[in-house]
Motif scaffolding. Structure first.
Motif, PDB file in Angstrom:
ATOM      1  N   HIS A  43      10.699   8.746 -10.070  1.00  0.00           N
ATOM      2  CA  HIS A  43      10.067   9.946  -9.504  1.00  0.00           C
ATOM      3  C   HIS A  43      10.463  10.074  -8.048  1.00  0.00           C
ATOM      4  O   HIS A  43      11.183   9.231  -7.517  1.00  0.00           O
ATOM      5  CB  HIS A  43       8.552   9.911  -9.705  1.00  0.00           C
ATOM      6  CG  HIS A  43       7.826   8.815  -8.961  1.00  0.00           C
ATOM      7  ND1 HIS A  43       7.939   7.486  -9.296  1.00  0.00           N
ATOM      8  CD2 HIS A  43       6.983   8.858  -7.892  1.00  0.00           C
ATOM      9  CE1 HIS A  43       7.180   6.757  -8.484  1.00  0.00           C
ATOM     10  NE2 HIS A  43       6.604   7.560  -7.621  1.00  0.00           N
ATOM     11  N   HIS A  48       8.824  10.094  -5.064  1.00  0.00           N
ATOM     12  CA  HIS A  48       8.211   9.486  -3.876  1.00  0.00           C
ATOM     13  C   HIS A  48       9.210   8.612  -3.136  1.00  0.00           C
ATOM     14  O   HIS A  48      10.010   7.902  -3.753  1.00  0.00           O
ATOM     15  CB  HIS A  48       6.964   8.672  -4.270  1.00  0.00           C
ATOM     16  CG  HIS A  48       5.770   9.529  -4.553  1.00  0.00           C
ATOM     17  ND1 HIS A  48       4.816   9.194  -5.475  1.00  0.00           N
ATOM     18  CD2 HIS A  48       5.395  10.727  -4.024  1.00  0.00           C
ATOM     19  CE1 HIS A  48       3.891  10.154  -5.502  1.00  0.00           C
ATOM     20  NE2 HIS A  48       4.231  11.086  -4.636  1.00  0.00           N
ATOM     21  N   HIS A  77      10.365   5.055  -3.856  1.00  0.00           N
ATOM     22  CA  HIS A  77      11.196   4.871  -5.049  1.00  0.00           C
ATOM     23  C   HIS A  77      12.588   5.490  -4.880  1.00  0.00           C
ATOM     24  O   HIS A  77      13.548   5.018  -5.464  1.00  0.00           O
ATOM     25  CB  HIS A  77      10.507   5.474  -6.285  1.00  0.00           C
ATOM     26  CG  HIS A  77       9.261   4.723  -6.649  1.00  0.00           C
ATOM     27  ND1 HIS A  77       9.195   3.865  -7.724  1.00  0.00           N
ATOM     28  CD2 HIS A  77       8.056   4.667  -6.045  1.00  0.00           C
ATOM     29  CE1 HIS A  77       7.995   3.324  -7.771  1.00  0.00           C
ATOM     30  NE2 HIS A  77       7.283   3.800  -6.762  1.00  0.00           N
ATOM     31  N   HIS A 122       2.465  10.853 -13.382  1.00  0.00           N
ATOM     32  CA  HIS A 122       2.145  10.513 -11.989  1.00  0.00           C
ATOM     33  C   HIS A 122       2.323  11.709 -11.051  1.00  0.00           C
ATOM     34  O   HIS A 122       1.471  11.970 -10.208  1.00  0.00           O
ATOM     35  CB  HIS A 122       3.053   9.341 -11.607  1.00  0.00           C
ATOM     36  CG  HIS A 122       2.994   8.906 -10.190  1.00  0.00           C
ATOM     37  ND1 HIS A 122       1.848   8.436  -9.593  1.00  0.00           N
ATOM     38  CD2 HIS A 122       3.971   8.847  -9.228  1.00  0.00           C
ATOM     39  CE1 HIS A 122       2.124   8.108  -8.334  1.00  0.00           C
ATOM     40  NE2 HIS A 122       3.394   8.358  -8.095  1.00  0.00           N
ATOM     41  N   ASP A 131       5.675   4.584 -11.235  1.00  0.00           N
ATOM     42  CA  ASP A 131       4.225   4.707 -11.048  1.00  0.00           C
ATOM     43  C   ASP A 131       3.687   5.520 -12.222  1.00  0.00           C
ATOM     44  O   ASP A 131       4.341   6.456 -12.683  1.00  0.00           O
ATOM     45  CB  ASP A 131       3.901   5.437  -9.734  1.00  0.00           C
ATOM     46  CG  ASP A 131       4.241   4.596  -8.509  1.00  0.00           C
ATOM     47  OD1 ASP A 131       4.359   3.363  -8.654  1.00  0.00           O
ATOM     48  OD2 ASP A 131       4.395   5.173  -7.418  1.00  0.00           O
TER      49      ASP A 131
HETATM   50 ZN   LIG Z   1       4.639   7.363  -6.630  1.00  0.00          ZN
END
Ligand SMILES: [Zn+2]
Length: 295
Positions: free
Chosen positions: A24, A26, A29, A71, A92
């Protein structure tokens, strides 16, 4: 972290490898992913991080599939099968269905590499989304003569807050430019979010009457609310929106434990239902989770 599969090295939320899986968008990551030219991720994730050109197909002979992670927009888990053995990587995850109708699917696997953000202590037990959404809306409704700042992170949580305010309170909140950029990507994928961008004429007009703003966490603080109260001549309240509200104090008038992560008990259930014999954690402290699973 890397996995070997059929002669390839696969980076897990890491640019190191012949190709990489990006769970994802964020930053913790996606950091450094600009260096990787072969990325397997959802279309939404690649759009948010601006790496659509690096999208790659799954190489021949690699048995890999992606599952919803629940998430944030575009978040996925990965399941890789080789010689009849399945390895799952969670990124996540959130197991409860969120306001956008997403939740994590639980992979069936032999080896599980997973997050444990809230896995350090059973004290992390989040109320259901419905209850938290209702608490937040009732805070907004019962303070309808005050301006309100809702603090949360700008990627994912802010969009969830915009949707809750739209649906539950009939309010189009004021957002800053970086939250707006992400809202636009959500819009490209069919997620409707009514909001007013700070600096626009509509936002100015609303801010001269009464407004609710979704702001970065650093601005949902009492000293900042006082400055706004002086500037707009209206009482201003602030609230922190984060799972850490279960254990941490914030310099705010209220705090609501809305999280897009699984809590301790959900992580435990996730491990049990996956059937995994081997479990590893790439973030957070999962020792108490494993202890709780020992016979
Ligand atoms: Zn995350």
């Amino acid at each position: 972290m890397r996995l070997q599969c059929n002669g390839f090295a696969l980076g897990l939320d890491s640019p190191e490898g012949d190709f990489s899986f990006l769970s994802h968008a964020h930053k913790d990551h996606s950091a450094g992913m600009g260096r990787q030219k072969k990325i397997i991720a959802s279309e939404e994730t690649l759009a948010i991080v601006g790496l659509e050109k690096s999208a790659c197909a799954i190489p021949d002979g690699v048995n890999l599939k992606m599952l919803d992670a629940g998430h944030m927009l575009g978040s996925r888990q990965l399941v890789l099968e080789e010689d009849g053995r399945k390895t799952a990587y969670s990124g996540d995850i959130s197991l409860k269905e969120n306001v956008f109708g997403h939740k994590a699917e639980i992979p069936q696997c032999d080896r599980l590499i997973m997050e444990a953000t809230y896995g350090s202590d059973p004290v992390y037990k989040f109320p259901g989304y419905e209850q938290t959404y209702e608490q937040i809306s009732s805070f907004i409704r019962s303070n309808d003569s005050s301006n309100i700042l809702l603090g949360c992170y700008e990627l994912g949580k802010a969009q969830e807050m915009v949707r809750i305010l739209n649906e539950r309170c009939g309010i189009a909140p004021v957002v800053n430019e970086s939250t707006e950029e992400i809202c636009r990507v959500y819009g490209r994928f069919g997620v409707k979010l009514d909001r007013l961008v700070i600096g626009s004429e509509e936002a100015e007009e609303v801010m001269n009457r009464r407004f609710v703003a979704v702001v970065p966490m650093r601005h949902a603080k009492r000293y900042f609310a006082r400055r706004l109260a002086d500037a707009f001549g209206k009482k201003t309240l602030c609230a922190a929106i984060t799972g850490w509200a279960l254990t941490m104090r914030f310099d705010a008038d209220a705090a609501f434990p809305l999280s897009d992560h699984a809590d301790f008990h959900e992580l435990r259930e996730y491990i049990i239902q996956s059937g995994a014999k081997e479990v590893e954690f790439f973030c957070g402290d999962g020792r108490r989770l494993l202890e709780s699973l020992r016979p």
